[in-house]
Enzyme design. Structure first.
Site, PDB file in Angstrom:
ATOM      1  CB  ILE A  59      -9.981   0.578   3.573  1.00 27.27           C
ATOM      2  CG1 ILE A  59     -10.389   1.680   4.301  1.00 27.27           C
ATOM      3  CG2 ILE A  59      -9.588   0.994   2.064  1.00 27.27           C
ATOM      4  CD1 ILE A  59      -9.260   2.818   4.672  1.00 27.27           C
ATOM      5  CG  ASP A  60     -12.619  -4.621   1.563  1.00 27.81           C
ATOM      6  OD1 ASP A  60     -12.322  -4.974   2.643  1.00 27.81           O
ATOM      7  OD2 ASP A  60     -14.156  -4.694   1.286  1.00 27.81           O
ATOM      8  CB  VAL A  61      -6.625  -2.331  -0.336  1.00 30.43           C
ATOM      9  CG1 VAL A  61      -5.612  -2.145  -1.320  1.00 30.43           C
ATOM     10  CG2 VAL A  61      -7.048  -1.084   0.169  1.00 30.43           C
TER      11      VAL A  61
END
Length: 255
Positions: free
Chosen positions: A129-131
């Site tokens: 997950i890239d945030v």
């Protein structure tokens, strides 16, 4: 083997090893095969490879390079980048990688997570997950190499992927990635407080103290390192390196 895993997380664009800052401005690091040989000699416990442009460019994983990497590596490995189908995940795992990492395809179709987990077990599936933080300070999920902002709330997505069977989460702060400024501890806490599966912290490590904080304060089960293991120091040249285990243990034991 260390109780808390320290994982060099190496970025690929096709056949080349690179390093980015905030997912941009990639710099050539070297040949991935030679890098694996160096990490073999350093007795690194685990490696992670991410083809950072595969999904955005619509490419499949670079299977021919992955085969060469798997033939050289002495340690367990995970691969992510461009994996869109069960068949592609199966090929990655059949090559010799222990885990497959899925990001964009998992967000678009969580049933893919379940399909792979049902066949290979949850331990073989890592959801990346890239945030990035919004102007108001809210965490927003990005896919396609950080180029596409998505509407689903982070905590809602965490519940979905855990329910789908994911065995582990790789959480990356786009804002911190490649900056040497330390992990986003608040982000790590947000993830670890909302799931029961292991969490790998990624993006921003610049010192042993940062590594200790991700574990002791953030609750991460493992940490991924990029810049720290491919450069001598910040703003210095390329040097593949790793820590002595005594150094790492001291970081975890310092509060």
């Amino acid at each position: 083997m260390l109780q808390v895993r320290i994982i060099p997380c190496l970025q690929l664009i096709g056949e080349s090893l690179v390093k980015t800052v905030n997912f941009k401005n990639q710099r050539y690091i070297g040949d991935p095969i030679n890098t694996v040989r160096i990490f073999n000699e350093m007795e690194v416990d685990e490696l992670c490879f991410l083809d950072i442009r595969a999904s955005k460019e619509g490419r499949k994983p670079p299977f021919h390079i992955l085969k060469q990497i798997a033939n050289e590596a002495f340690m367990p490995m995970a691969y992510g980048g461009g994996v869109k189908t069960f068949e592609e995940a199966k090929e990655v795992l059949s090559i010799g990688f222990e885990k497959v990492i899925i990001n964009t395809a998992a967000y678009n179709n969580t049933s893919l997570i379940t399909q792979i987990c049902d066949h290979f077990g949850s331990q073989a599936v890592v959801i990346s997950i890239d945030v990035r933080k919004s102007l108001l300070g809210h965490y927003q999920i990005y896919t396609n190499s950080g180029s596409q902002k998505n509407s689903m709330h982070l905590t809602e997505y965490l519940k979905e992927i855990e329910k789908a069977g994911a065995g582990e989460i790789l959480i990356t702060s786009i804002d911190r990635e490649g900056t040497w400024s330390g992990y986003d501890i608040k982000l790590i806490k947000t993830i670890t407080s909302n799931v029961t599966i292991p969490v790998i912290a990624n993006g921003g490590a610049g010192s042993l103290k940062d590594i200790g904080q991700a574990v002791n304060e953030g609750g991460a089960s493992a940490v991924a390192l990029g810049s720290m293991v491919v450069y001598q120091k910040k703003d210095m040249g390329v040097l593949i390196n790793f820590f002595e285990k005594e150094q790492i243990n001291s970081a975890f034991n310092s509060k």
